[in-house]
Design a protein around this motif. Structure first.
Motif, short mmCIF file in Angstrom:
data_model
loop_
_atom_site.label_atom_id
_atom_site.label_comp_id
_atom_site.label_asym_id
_atom_site.label_seq_id
_atom_site.Cartn_x
_atom_site.Cartn_y
_atom_site.Cartn_z
N THR A 80 -2.20 37.43 -53.30
CA THR A 80 -0.82 37.18 -53.68
C THR A 80 -0.82 36.10 -54.75
O THR A 80 -1.76 35.30 -54.85
CB THR A 80 0.03 36.69 -52.49
N LEU A 81 0.23 36.10 -55.56
CA LEU A 81 0.44 35.07 -56.58
C LEU A 81 1.79 34.41 -56.33
O LEU A 81 2.75 35.08 -55.97
CB LEU A 81 0.48 35.68 -57.98
N LYS A 82 1.85 33.11 -56.52
CA LYS A 82 3.09 32.37 -56.39
C LYS A 82 3.02 31.18 -57.32
O LYS A 82 2.00 30.50 -57.38
CB LYS A 82 3.26 31.90 -54.95
N ALA B 114 -9.65 36.57 -46.39
CA ALA B 114 -10.66 35.51 -46.25
C ALA B 114 -11.42 35.75 -44.95
O ALA B 114 -10.84 36.08 -43.92
CB ALA B 114 -10.00 34.15 -46.23
N ASP B 115 -12.72 35.59 -44.99
CA ASP B 115 -13.55 35.79 -43.81
C ASP B 115 -13.62 34.49 -43.03
O ASP B 115 -14.40 33.61 -43.34
CB ASP B 115 -14.96 36.25 -44.23
N ALA C 115 -0.93 39.47 -40.84
CA ALA C 115 -1.16 38.13 -40.28
C ALA C 115 -1.55 37.16 -41.38
O ALA C 115 -1.05 36.03 -41.43
CB ALA C 115 -2.24 38.19 -39.21
N LYS C 116 -2.43 37.57 -42.28
CA LYS C 116 -2.85 36.70 -43.39
C LYS C 116 -1.69 36.43 -44.32
O LYS C 116 -1.49 35.31 -44.79
CB LYS C 116 -4.01 37.33 -44.18
N LYS C 117 -0.89 37.46 -44.60
CA LYS C 117 0.25 37.31 -45.49
C LYS C 117 1.26 36.34 -44.90
O LYS C 117 1.81 35.49 -45.62
CB LYS C 117 0.90 38.68 -45.72
N ALA C 118 1.48 36.40 -43.62
CA ALA C 118 2.41 35.49 -42.95
C ALA C 118 1.93 34.05 -43.05
O ALA C 118 2.72 33.12 -43.24
CB ALA C 118 2.58 35.88 -41.49
#
Length: 156
Positions: free
Chosen positions: A80-82, A101-102, A150-153
Motif C-alpha cells: 500500500t502507499l500513503k 511481511a514474514d 489482517a495485514k491491511k488492517a
C-alpha cells in the motif's frame, strides 16, 4: 529519492525512484495529478553488486486534497502507499508498506519432535493428500485473503 528509514534519507543515503502517471498528461496537470494507474521503478541496494532496478507497473494512485493513497505489487509482494503531494514543489512523499511481511521467524528451525507428534503430522498430511487440488487451492486462497486483510488492517 527513497530510503529504508528517515535517518538514511536525512544522511543522504537515498536512492533514485521514479513514477510516471497516466499517458497524455501535460505539465499543467501536475497541479492536480490524475488518479489512475502509474508506473515506475526504484533502485534497491544489493550487497557487493550494483543496485537492482525494480520495475513497478499499474500502481493505483489516488490524489485527494494534498493526500496520496494507493497500492500495487512488485517482485517483493503486494503493498500500500500513503502520503502527500505538494503541487507547488511538485514533490511526492509517501510510505510503502508491504502486506506480506514474514513475521514467522521459526519457519527454518528444525527441532526434534516426539514420535507421537510426527505420527499425527503424517496422518494429517495423508488426509490432505486425498483432498482434490481445487479444494486445496480454495482453502489457500481463503487463508491468503485472511492474512491480507489482517495485514491491511494493521497498516491502516
Amino acid at each position: 529519492t527513497w530510503a529504508d528509514t528517515e535517518e538514511e534519507l536525512a544522511a543522504g543515503k537515498g536512492r533514485k525512484f521514479k513514477y510516471g502517471g497516466p499517458e497524455d498528461v501535460d505539465d499543467a496537470a501536475l497541479a492536480a495529478p490524475p488518479d489512475g494507474k502509474w508506473h515506475g521503478y526504484f533502485f534497491n541496494p544489493v550487497e557487493d553488486k550494483d543496485d537492482q532496478k525494480v520495475k513497478e507497473k499499474g500502481i493505483k494512485v489516488t490524489f485527494s486534497s494534498g493526500g496520496v493513497s494507493g497500492g500495487g505489487s512488485n517482485e517483493f509482494g503486494e503493498f500500500t502507499l500513503k502520503g502527500k503531494y505538494d503541487a507547488a514543489a511538485k514533490t511526492l512523499e509517501c510510505r510503502k508498506a508491504y502486506l506480506y511481511a514474514d513475521d514467522d521467524e521459526d519457519d527454518d528451525v528444525i527441532e526434534d519432535a516426539a514420535a507421537e507428534d510426527v505420527k499425527e503430522e503424517i496422518a494429517g498430511l495423508e488426509g490432505d493428500a486425498e483432498i482434490p487440488i481445487e479444494e486445496l487451492r480454495a482453502r489457500m486462497a481463503a487463508f491468503e485473503e485472511e492474512e491480507r486483510q489482517a495485514k491491511k488492517a494493521r497498516v491502516e
